[in-house]
Design an enzyme around this catalytic site. Structure first.
Site, PDB file in Angstrom:
ATOM      1  N   CYS A 229    -138.561  64.766  76.919  1.00 41.49           N
ATOM      2  CA  CYS A 229    -137.109  64.833  76.657  1.00 41.49           C
ATOM      3  C   CYS A 229    -136.720  66.052  75.824  1.00 41.49           C
ATOM      4  CB  CYS A 229    -136.638  63.568  75.961  1.00 41.49           C
ATOM      5  SG  CYS A 229    -136.958  62.077  76.914  1.00 41.49           S
TER       6      CYS A 229
ATOM      7  N   CYS B 243    -143.628  61.571  73.314  1.00 41.08           N
ATOM      8  CA  CYS B 243    -144.450  61.034  74.413  1.00 41.08           C
ATOM      9  C   CYS B 243    -144.384  62.047  75.547  1.00 41.08           C
ATOM     10  CB  CYS B 243    -143.936  59.653  74.836  1.00 41.08           C
ATOM     11  SG  CYS B 243    -142.593  59.680  76.032  1.00 41.08           S
TER      12      CYS B 243
ATOM     13  N   LYS C 126    -130.952  65.268  87.995  1.00 37.67           N
ATOM     14  CA  LYS C 126    -130.343  66.140  86.987  1.00 37.67           C
ATOM     15  C   LYS C 126    -129.971  67.504  87.564  1.00 37.67           C
ATOM     16  CE  LYS C 126    -132.762  63.987  83.152  1.00 37.67           C
ATOM     17  NZ  LYS C 126    -133.703  64.181  82.026  1.00 37.67           N
TER      18      LYS C 126
ATOM     19  N   ARG D 198    -124.536  56.760  75.656  1.00 36.03           N
ATOM     20  CA  ARG D 198    -124.564  58.219  75.899  1.00 36.03           C
ATOM     21  C   ARG D 198    -123.302  58.596  76.675  1.00 36.03           C
ATOM     22  NH1 ARG D 198    -129.757  59.614  79.187  1.00 36.03           N
ATOM     23  NH2 ARG D 198    -130.861  59.494  77.214  1.00 36.03           N
TER      24      ARG D 198
ATOM     25  N   ARG E 199    -126.973  62.557  86.606  1.00 32.88           N
ATOM     26  CA  ARG E 199    -126.714  62.471  85.156  1.00 32.88           C
ATOM     27  C   ARG E 199    -125.706  63.535  84.710  1.00 32.88           C
ATOM     28  NH1 ARG E 199    -130.912  59.891  82.398  1.00 32.88           N
ATOM     29  NH2 ARG E 199    -131.806  58.278  83.719  1.00 32.88           N
TER      30      ARG E 199
ATOM     31  N   CYS F 170    -137.171  65.538  70.352  1.00 33.90           N
ATOM     32  CA  CYS F 170    -136.508  64.388  70.976  1.00 33.90           C
ATOM     33  C   CYS F 170    -136.307  63.296  69.923  1.00 33.90           C
ATOM     34  CB  CYS F 170    -137.354  63.867  72.133  1.00 33.90           C
ATOM     35  SG  CYS F 170    -138.817  62.986  71.569  1.00 33.90           S
TER      36      CYS F 170
ATOM     37  N   CYS G  14    -136.558  54.881  70.269  1.00 31.14           N
ATOM     38  CA  CYS G  14    -137.034  55.058  71.643  1.00 31.14           C
ATOM     39  C   CYS G  14    -138.200  54.109  71.926  1.00 31.14           C
ATOM     40  CB  CYS G  14    -137.474  56.502  71.900  1.00 31.14           C
ATOM     41  SG  CYS G  14    -138.087  56.673  73.581  1.00 31.14           S
TER      42      CYS G  14
ATOM     43  N   LYS H  10    -133.672  59.067  88.360  1.00 33.45           N
ATOM     44  CA  LYS H  10    -132.660  59.923  87.747  1.00 33.45           C
ATOM     45  C   LYS H  10    -132.572  61.263  88.495  1.00 33.45           C
ATOM     46  CE  LYS H  10    -134.693  59.734  83.728  1.00 33.45           C
ATOM     47  NZ  LYS H  10    -135.267  59.962  82.380  1.00 33.45           N
TER      48      LYS H  10
HETATM   49 FE1  SRM Z   1    -135.148  61.495  78.132  1.00 32.95          FE
HETATM   50  C1  SRM Z   1    -136.238  58.399  78.812  1.00 32.95           C
HETATM   51  C2  SRM Z   1    -133.907  60.419  75.219  1.00 32.95           C
HETATM   52  C3  SRM Z   1    -133.499  64.404  77.837  1.00 32.95           C
HETATM   53  C4  SRM Z   1    -137.179  62.898  80.514  1.00 32.95           C
HETATM   54  N1  SRM Z   1    -135.047  59.690  77.211  1.00 32.95           N
HETATM   55  C5  SRM Z   1    -135.527  58.507  77.697  1.00 32.95           C
HETATM   56  C6  SRM Z   1    -135.095  57.326  76.855  1.00 32.95           C
HETATM   57  C7  SRM Z   1    -133.797  56.840  77.403  1.00 32.95           C
HETATM   58  C8  SRM Z   1    -136.110  56.188  76.674  1.00 32.95           C
HETATM   59  C9  SRM Z   1    -136.014  55.034  77.625  1.00 32.95           C
HETATM   60  O1  SRM Z   1    -136.114  55.242  78.855  1.00 32.95           O
HETATM   61  O2  SRM Z   1    -135.840  53.919  77.165  1.00 32.95           O
HETATM   62  C10 SRM Z   1    -134.877  58.076  75.504  1.00 32.95           C
HETATM   63  C11 SRM Z   1    -133.885  57.431  74.547  1.00 32.95           C
HETATM   64  C12 SRM Z   1    -134.281  57.710  73.119  1.00 32.95           C
HETATM   65  C13 SRM Z   1    -133.247  57.305  72.144  1.00 32.95           C
HETATM   66  O3  SRM Z   1    -133.517  56.391  71.338  1.00 32.95           O
HETATM   67  O4  SRM Z   1    -132.166  57.902  72.130  1.00 32.95           O
HETATM   68  C14 SRM Z   1    -134.577  59.469  75.999  1.00 32.95           C
HETATM   69  N2  SRM Z   1    -133.850  62.199  76.847  1.00 32.95           N
HETATM   70  C15 SRM Z   1    -133.519  61.649  75.654  1.00 32.95           C
HETATM   71  C16 SRM Z   1    -132.680  62.584  74.809  1.00 32.95           C
HETATM   72  C17 SRM Z   1    -131.651  61.874  73.960  1.00 32.95           C
HETATM   73  C18 SRM Z   1    -133.618  63.445  73.950  1.00 32.95           C
HETATM   74  C19 SRM Z   1    -132.945  64.195  72.828  1.00 32.95           C
HETATM   75  O5  SRM Z   1    -133.406  64.001  71.694  1.00 32.95           O
HETATM   76  O6  SRM Z   1    -132.008  64.955  73.062  1.00 32.95           O
HETATM   77  C20 SRM Z   1    -132.110  63.484  75.929  1.00 32.95           C
HETATM   78  C21 SRM Z   1    -130.843  62.930  76.502  1.00 32.95           C
HETATM   79  C22 SRM Z   1    -130.323  63.791  77.588  1.00 32.95           C
HETATM   80  C23 SRM Z   1    -128.981  63.373  78.115  1.00 32.95           C
HETATM   81  O7  SRM Z   1    -128.013  63.579  77.394  1.00 32.95           O
HETATM   82  O8  SRM Z   1    -128.915  62.913  79.249  1.00 32.95           O
HETATM   83  C24 SRM Z   1    -133.217  63.374  76.969  1.00 32.95           C
HETATM   84  N3  SRM Z   1    -135.264  63.278  79.084  1.00 32.95           N
HETATM   85  C25 SRM Z   1    -134.570  64.400  78.722  1.00 32.95           C
HETATM   86  C26 SRM Z   1    -135.132  65.557  79.339  1.00 32.95           C
HETATM   87  C27 SRM Z   1    -134.683  67.001  79.126  1.00 32.95           C
HETATM   88  C28 SRM Z   1    -133.650  67.449  80.096  1.00 32.95           C
HETATM   89  O9  SRM Z   1    -133.154  66.671  80.926  1.00 32.95           O
HETATM   90  O10 SRM Z   1    -133.315  68.630  80.036  1.00 32.95           O
HETATM   91  C29 SRM Z   1    -136.216  65.118  80.097  1.00 32.95           C
HETATM   92  C30 SRM Z   1    -137.209  66.014  80.869  1.00 32.95           C
HETATM   93  C31 SRM Z   1    -136.627  66.587  82.077  1.00 32.95           C
HETATM   94  C32 SRM Z   1    -136.801  65.671  83.239  1.00 32.95           C
HETATM   95  O11 SRM Z   1    -136.010  64.734  83.377  1.00 32.95           O
HETATM   96  O12 SRM Z   1    -137.760  65.870  83.995  1.00 32.95           O
HETATM   97  C33 SRM Z   1    -136.273  63.679  79.936  1.00 32.95           C
HETATM   98  N4  SRM Z   1    -136.470  60.728  79.497  1.00 32.95           N
HETATM   99  C34 SRM Z   1    -137.238  61.468  80.352  1.00 32.95           C
HETATM  100  C35 SRM Z   1    -138.116  60.572  81.073  1.00 32.95           C
HETATM  101  C36 SRM Z   1    -139.134  60.974  82.154  1.00 32.95           C
HETATM  102  C37 SRM Z   1    -138.515  61.032  83.493  1.00 32.95           C
HETATM  103  C38 SRM Z   1    -139.515  61.175  84.601  1.00 32.95           C
HETATM  104  O13 SRM Z   1    -139.292  61.983  85.492  1.00 32.95           O
HETATM  105  O14 SRM Z   1    -140.531  60.465  84.593  1.00 32.95           O
HETATM  106  C39 SRM Z   1    -137.871  59.275  80.577  1.00 32.95           C
HETATM  107  C40 SRM Z   1    -138.568  57.972  80.993  1.00 32.95           C
HETATM  108  C41 SRM Z   1    -138.090  57.441  82.282  1.00 32.95           C
HETATM  109  O15 SRM Z   1    -137.082  57.871  82.852  1.00 32.95           O
HETATM  110  O16 SRM Z   1    -138.760  56.523  82.762  1.00 32.95           O
HETATM  111  C42 SRM Z   1    -136.838  59.412  79.590  1.00 32.95           C
HETATM  112 FE1  SF4 Z   2    -138.655  58.824  73.862  1.00 35.01          FE
HETATM  113 FE2  SF4 Z   2    -140.656  60.125  74.951  1.00 35.01          FE
HETATM  114 FE3  SF4 Z   2    -138.175  60.865  75.478  1.00 35.01          FE
HETATM  115 FE4  SF4 Z   2    -139.156  61.332  73.106  1.00 35.01          FE
HETATM  116  S1  SF4 Z   2    -139.952  62.212  75.019  1.00 35.01           S
HETATM  117  S2  SF4 Z   2    -137.165  60.416  73.511  1.00 35.01           S
HETATM  118  S3  SF4 Z   2    -140.483  59.610  72.792  1.00 35.01           S
HETATM  119  S4  SF4 Z   2    -139.066  58.959  76.068  1.00 35.01           S
END
Ligand code: SRM
Ligand code: SF4
Length: 556
Positions: free
Chosen positions: A477, A473, A207, A72, A141, A428, A434, A205
């Protein structure tokens, strides 16, 4: 110490995020890296993944999982020069699946890198002056910012904060440059001392987003820190500072919840704003939960200590009081599709890119079109928080040439003919990469929308501006928890249906029905659309209506 989570110990023992990544990369017996190194690799902007579609087949053949890596990029405010796009296009083609994914945080991901390709990929990005430092891991981030320069005559002034904040919160370790780019290890460790992250980094993380009202296109309140630009008479007065946003929950864990950020005050002047952001990060470093990662985000720190305490602690650390928040209004959070012009007379074209996936497929040759546009050198690339891009900053004399390319590849037709709801959709990544996905998202939402469109048309709601989002899930995201229609995966083929988020991203939605399969989703939506059509007040948005009808009236 015993009460610290295992990741805390890995960070501390990592020698500035180096761990044994070098050794792991050289291990030719496996396509994976060691578990501890996987945790550290995130700080370098990469995740180890495996092809989940092929797990069973590989297990039957007694083969290890088909491991690969996702990378990324760090793109504060989501900006690339055309030559950087060309480089990314080729790097994706040579080293990854070829698909370039625009994320919900204005940056790009490549999937499917095998271990041996990581270094060449990072080196190629570096030649294009791009890096992936700190785009994952327990650290600040990618800093995001309202995307469209048409949003304000002083967009550039506000946008510049994304880069400044990103740079201010970068880790000091040189590990990235040593491991991936062959830089010599520094003789004096003192040069790497990191007053912000120390040797423990943040508990989770972190943000940051910068919004420019009235368009909340980056969902500013979904972030740990949201800066809301206050602009009067084309002058940036400062920012309202909001803290404690976060959109993840865990099924079955009632201690977890989604939360929108709360505005704690207003700060004027660059120095004060940056100091306040830095102070918030240090408070989270010092007071965040380091034993339970499920409860480690800033939102839980804020709620544990209270907003008043948090605000006072910020003020104590910056040595001055925040001013009273200034009034602001969000009215929307959309991308401006098609051609638009900004105050300076520069042109912008926003094509519709479904779920941010850039490739050539049977519907449209988006990847080829964008390469041709980039090769003209006449358009910058700006990414949006809605997984789209803007071909940007185009001189009036170059508009016709870009338009011709867009016509040739049918990008304009593709954008103009997509339905309103499709253009308002986010999904997402989920399967097949993922590891946390319980259900499909980007591979499924497009076909579900094809079934929702006729339902909307049947009720005469085809032009209704409804924001629809899906995540595989409960991690959120795709920011489903602030959609007007939100789907959150519960099991393969099953989703909780959330309703009642508002149009502007200032109210969370609520679970309307749980664990629905496709037939049940379509039944429920058909029913809700019928009620909406019949009972809505004049001009009432879908989200406001469903909130009033199904939750507020019942006191929920
Ligand atoms: Fe996310 C984890 C994809 C935005 C909350 N996110 C992941 C992971 C890395 C899975 C992992 O931990 O192994 C996913 C990778 C999937 C893949 O195969 O690419 C993933 N997140 C994404 C992306 C690519 C979704 C998309 O389709 O665009 C976004 C990448 C953003 C970036 O460029 O940095 C993405 N993730 C978000 C957002 C939205 C936002 O930030 O505006 C959230 C919700 C907002 C927040 O953070 O509260 C988000 N992602 C999570 C979480 C839950 C965090 C938590 O507070 O518990 C995880 C899991 C974790 O961190 O344990 C996670
Ligand atoms: Fe993966 Fe869940 Fe984030 Fe979708 S919402 S990319 S399934 S961690």
């Amino acid at each position: 110490m015993s009460d610290l989570s295992p990741i805390e110990k890995i960070k501390k023992a990592s020698d500035g995020l180096r761990g044994t990544i070098q050794e792991s990369l050289q291990d030719e017996i496996t396509g994976a890296i060691s578990e501890d190194d996987q945790a550290l690799l995130k700080f370098h902007g990469m995740y180890q993944q495996d092809d989940r579609d092929r797990r069973e087949e590989r297990a039957e053949k007694k083969l290890e999982r088909l491991y690969s890596f996702m990378i990324r990029l760090r793109l504060p405010g989501g900006f690339l020069l055309p030559e950087q796009w060309i480089a990314t296009h080729h790097i994706a083609g040579e080293n990854s699946t070829g698909v370039i994914k625009i994320t919900t945080r204005q940056t790009l991901q490549l999937h499917g890198l095998i271990k041996a390709n990581i270094k060449p990929t990072i080196q190629a990005f570096s030649e294009a002056r791009l890096d992936s430092i700190a785009t994952c891991g327990d650290i600040n981030r990618n800093v995001i910012c309202a995307a469209h320069p048409m949003q304000s005559p002083i967009h550039a002034t506000v946008h510049a904060y994304a880069k400044k904040i990103s740079e201010m919160l970068m880790p000091k370790t040189r590990a990235y440059y040593e491991i991936w780019l062959g830089e010599e290890k520094l003789a004096d460790k003192k040069d790497e001392e990191d007053p912000l992250y120390q040797d423990r980094y943040l508990p989770r993380k972190f943000k940051i987003a910068i919004g420019i009202p009235p368009n909340n296109d980056i969902d500013v309140l979904g972030n740990d820190v949201g800066l809301i630009a206050i602009i009067e008479n084309n002058e940036l007065k400062g920012f309202n500072i909001a803290i404690g946003g976060g959109l993840s929950t865990t099924h079955g864990n009632p201690a977890t919840y989604a939360r929108l950020a709360s505005v704690i005050g207003f700060a004027a002047g660059e120095e004060t704003v940056l100091k306040a952001v830095y102070a918030i990060a240090t408070i989270q470093r010092d007071f965040g939960n380091r034993s339970d990662r499920k409860l480690a985000r800033l939102k839980y720190t804020v709620d544990r200590h209270g907003l008043a305490w948090f605000k006072e602690e910020v003020e104590r650390r910056i040595g001055l009081a925040l001013e009273k928040p200034r009034p602001y209004t969000f009215t929307d959070r959309k991308d401006y599709y098609g051609w638009e012009k900004n105050e300076e007379g520069l042109w912008y074209y926003t094509p519709f890119i479904e779920n941010g996936r850039i490739l050539d497929d049977e519907k449209v040759a988006m990847k080829s079109a964008l390469l041709e546009v980039a090769k003209t050198g006449k358009a910058n690339f700006r990414f949006t928080g809605n997984q789209n891009l803007i071909l940007a900053d185009i001189n009036p004399k170059d508009k016709a040439a870009i338009d011709k390319i867009l016509q040739k590849y049918k990008i304009i037709e593709h954008t103009d003919t997509a339905s309103v709801i499709r253009k308002n959709s986010i999904a997402c990544v989920a399967f097949n990469t993922c590891p946390l996905a319980l259900a499909e998202a980007q591979r499924y939402l497009p076909s579900l929308i094809t079934k929702i469109e006729p339902l909307l048309n049947k009720h005469g709601l085809g032009d209704e501006d409804i924001i629809i989002r899906m995540t595989g899930c409960p991690n959120g995201c795709g920011r489903s928890y602030i959609a007007e229609i939100g789907f959150v995966g519960t099991a393969y083929g099953h989703y909780n249906l959330h309703l009642g988020g508002d149009h502007e991203g200032t109210r969370l939605n609520k679970i309307y029905k749980e664990n629905l399969d496709e037939a049940a989703i379509l039944d429920e939506l058909d029913n809700v659309f019928a009620i909406f059509k019949k009972e809505r007040k004049a001009g009432e948005n879908f989200g406001d209506f469903t909130f009033r009808k199904f939750f507020a009236a019942a006191g929920k």
